[in-house]
Write an enzyme that holds these catalytic residues in place. Sequence first.
Site, short mmCIF file in Angstrom:
data_model
loop_
_atom_site.label_atom_id
_atom_site.label_comp_id
_atom_site.label_asym_id
_atom_site.label_seq_id
_atom_site.Cartn_x
_atom_site.Cartn_y
_atom_site.Cartn_z
N CYS A 82 7.92 7.26 9.58
CA CYS A 82 7.59 8.32 8.64
C CYS A 82 8.84 9.12 8.31
O CYS A 82 9.75 9.21 9.12
CB CYS A 82 6.60 9.30 9.24
SG CYS A 82 5.24 8.53 9.99
N GLY A 134 0.95 -9.83 9.58
CA GLY A 134 0.51 -11.05 8.92
C GLY A 134 -0.37 -11.97 9.75
O GLY A 134 -0.58 -13.13 9.39
N ASN A 181 0.83 -1.19 0.00
CA ASN A 181 0.00 0.00 0.00
C ASN A 181 0.87 1.24 0.00
O ASN A 181 1.97 1.26 0.54
CB ASN A 181 -0.97 0.00 1.18
CG ASN A 181 -0.37 0.60 2.43
OD1 ASN A 181 -0.30 1.83 2.59
ND2 ASN A 181 0.10 -0.25 3.34
N SER A 182 0.34 2.28 -0.66
CA SER A 182 0.99 3.59 -0.60
C SER A 182 -0.11 4.62 -0.35
O SER A 182 -0.34 5.51 -1.15
CB SER A 182 1.74 3.89 -1.89
OG SER A 182 0.84 3.91 -2.98
C1 LIG Z 1 -3.76 0.06 4.07
C2 LIG Z 1 -2.85 0.17 5.25
C3 LIG Z 1 -2.74 1.39 5.94
C4 LIG Z 1 -1.90 1.52 7.04
N1 LIG Z 1 -1.83 2.72 7.71
C5 LIG Z 1 -1.05 2.83 8.83
C6 LIG Z 1 -1.02 4.04 9.59
O1 LIG Z 1 -1.72 5.02 9.29
N2 LIG Z 1 -0.20 4.10 10.68
C7 LIG Z 1 0.57 3.03 11.07
O2 LIG Z 1 1.28 3.13 12.07
N3 LIG Z 1 0.53 1.86 10.38
C8 LIG Z 1 -0.26 1.74 9.27
N4 LIG Z 1 -0.30 0.53 8.59
C9 LIG Z 1 0.51 -0.60 9.06
C10 LIG Z 1 -0.33 -1.60 9.87
O3 LIG Z 1 -0.85 -1.00 11.03
C11 LIG Z 1 0.50 -2.83 10.25
O4 LIG Z 1 1.61 -2.42 11.05
C12 LIG Z 1 1.03 -3.59 9.04
O5 LIG Z 1 0.06 -3.62 8.02
C13 LIG Z 1 1.46 -5.03 9.36
O6 LIG Z 1 0.39 -5.80 9.85
P1 LIG Z 1 -0.52 -6.77 8.92
O7 LIG Z 1 0.40 -7.64 8.14
O8 LIG Z 1 -1.38 -7.51 9.89
O9 LIG Z 1 -1.30 -5.88 8.05
C14 LIG Z 1 -1.13 0.40 7.47
C15 LIG Z 1 -1.26 -0.82 6.79
C16 LIG Z 1 -2.10 -0.95 5.70
C17 LIG Z 1 -2.21 -2.28 4.99
#
Ligand SMILES: Cc1cc2nc3c(=O)[nH]c(=O)nc-3n(C[C@H](O)[C@H](O)[C@H](O)COP(=O)(O)O)c2cc1C
Lengths: 306, 250
Positions: A132, A246, A71-72
């Site tokens: 960030c 994950g 994602n971006s």
């Molecule tokens: C679409 C999306 C948006 C995210 N936005 C943020 C954010 O605003 N702040 C943040 O600290 N992490 C953000 N993350 C990171 C997630 O909180 C998490 O650390 C990361 O996705 C790994 O966990 P997962 O594999 O369960 O998704 C975002 C992740 C995704 C997929």
Amino acid sequence: MKEVDLTTEIGGLRLKNPVLVASGTYGYGLDYRDLYDPGLLGGIIVKGLSLEPQEGNPPPRIVETPCGMLNSIGLANMGVKEFVKVQLPLLRELDTHIIANIYGKTSEEYQEVAQILGDQEGISALEVNISCPNVKRGGLLFGAEPISAHEVISSVRRVYKKTLIAKLTPNVTDISPIIKAVEEGGAEAISLINTLRGMAVDIHTRRPKLGSGFGGLSGPAIKPIALYFVYRAVRSTNLPVIGIGGIVDAEDAIEFFLVGAKAVQVGTANFVNPKAPIEIIEGIRAYLEYHQMGDIKELINSLKEC
Amino acid sequence: MKDQVGVVLSNREVSRDLFLLRLRVPYQMRESRPGQFVMLKVGTSHDPLLRRPFSLFKVREREVEILYKVVGKATSMMRDLRDGDTVSLMGPLGNGFQPWGEGETPLLVAGGIGLAGLGLLEEMLPEEGFLVAGFRTRDEAPLELIRKRNSIITSEDGSLGIKGTVIDGIEMLLREVGKTKFSLFACGSRGMLKAVSLFARSHSTNCQLLLESYMACGVGACQGCVILTHSGYKRVCRDGPVFSSDQIVW
Ligand SMILES: Cc1cc2nc3c(=O)[nH]c(=O)nc-3n(C[C@H](O)[C@H](O)[C@H](O)COP(=O)(O)O)c2cc1C
Ligand SMILES: Cc1cc2nc3c(=O)[nH]c(=O)nc-3n(C[C@H](O)[C@H](O)[C@H](O)COP(=O)(O)OP(=O)(O)OC[C@H]3O[C@@H](n4cnc5c(N)ncnc54)[C@H](O)[C@@H]3O)c2cc1C
Ligand code: FES
């Protein structure tokens, strides 16, 4: 049989169960409310908030990769003031902890956001996203260097009295100096991992598939990396560690508890199976009952030597 | 919005690479509005990982139809679904089309698989409503699913109906019916939607578009599916998928 005890403590914060939802994957907390009561969760971490509203990156902002996604989003959000005015009153109705994820372009900005949220009833803790770009340091991630990581966390600590969680980036060679820096800066807990840098290319157009060129990888593909980060973190600090990365089912979550996480966050899995966090809570309870453990604390950090 | 398990009643090819999937669902979805969609997941594998958005083509008492084109991983898995197999579907989602105005005649414009997004609206079409459906070639057109009355079919190679694009079809319709105040409802490729928008603007005609985008959550939580509008980025899943054509920045 006595009901198993799922409560866990993150710094000064007591969670009724150890399953939270990760920032950026759960909006401002209410998007899935048609499917279940979000109050059942151990806590909700809302989308990253900044001082001013952010439009975010140009689309496409998401692309699927094997067993994961990039994602971006560019930290698009409504801004902390709008959040406090419009969303927070609705969240106060929920029977769970609301944790605000925050970020800024400078440490002063982080501090201002923290100050605004510190005055608010209904916010139980802050999770400071230090993955960030630091504008003053040519865009290098705050969380990539001990000095800037310390600077951000200590400036937030100066104005924020409740529980402070530092959310760390895995885009570093060694996490231990960063953990030490945020601990000295006043963090009471750490959460990790944020997404891993990655990219995908369209071979027909010969352009990156994401509008901004590259993005952050999440989902099942990153779980082994996340688990190792948590394992390392638990062994280099006494701060409580929240595991992220994950997690899609109870088995995944239990792996994180075994290596020492005191709580977990469910992120990308919300998109695939919105009820995943609830099923994970149930699955942990069933596992503990089956193994005749009365308390999740018996499970946490009970990894055996190989 | 509900997350439910749909049981496959039938899944058959209606034209080249285009399939019609009929599902039985436990909760009725009759309240769905034209233009709304579901997020669908086949199987429990992590690859493909995410759900995929599909328009509700037809909705009956405890029955849902999805018209889909096989283009990649998830849709190839859908093609292999057999009667009795199950899928998970979440919906209805999104805002749907606004009804046409007093004194306006609805004109649906479908480009290829865009027909899928107009299915529910087509059922509500009054006698005097029109449909223009455009395809590249004859074998892409699911003729059995296209209404017979007041419809114009175009094909780019001339193998079916009028030779040309949907714009040629709309222009022909205007010549035939003369002075009519139309309201356009379009679904199709981005290029086609842009052409229809330009047409609508030059004819001062109301025009609503059903847009597509990559989606992760489908419910407004991730900010992943945005498109650029004159009032900034908007989420296709929550603020759309239907937008007024004059909102879109092409
Ligand atoms: C679409 C999306 C948006 C995210 N936005 C943020 C954010 O605003 N702040 C943040 O600290 N992490 C953000 N993350 C990171 C997630 O909180 C998490 O650390 C990361 O996705 C790994 O966990 P997962 O594999 O369960 O998704 C975002 C992740 C995704 C997929
Ligand atoms: C609101 C909405 C309603 C939709 N309704 C229907 C419908 O009723 N019937 C139907 O057949 N399809 C519909 N789609 C499109 C459908 O979601 C995609 O075709 C599907 O996700 C493709 O999945 P896949 O795994 O088979 O393809 P993938 O393996 O993901 O991709 C295959 C190829 O298609 C491209 N692609 C895939 N999805 C998109 C996209 N969203 N935008 C641009 N390029 C893309 C990829 O770049 C790749 O080249 C809709 C989309 C939206 C947003
Ligand atoms: S797909 Fe997540 S906001 Fe639209």
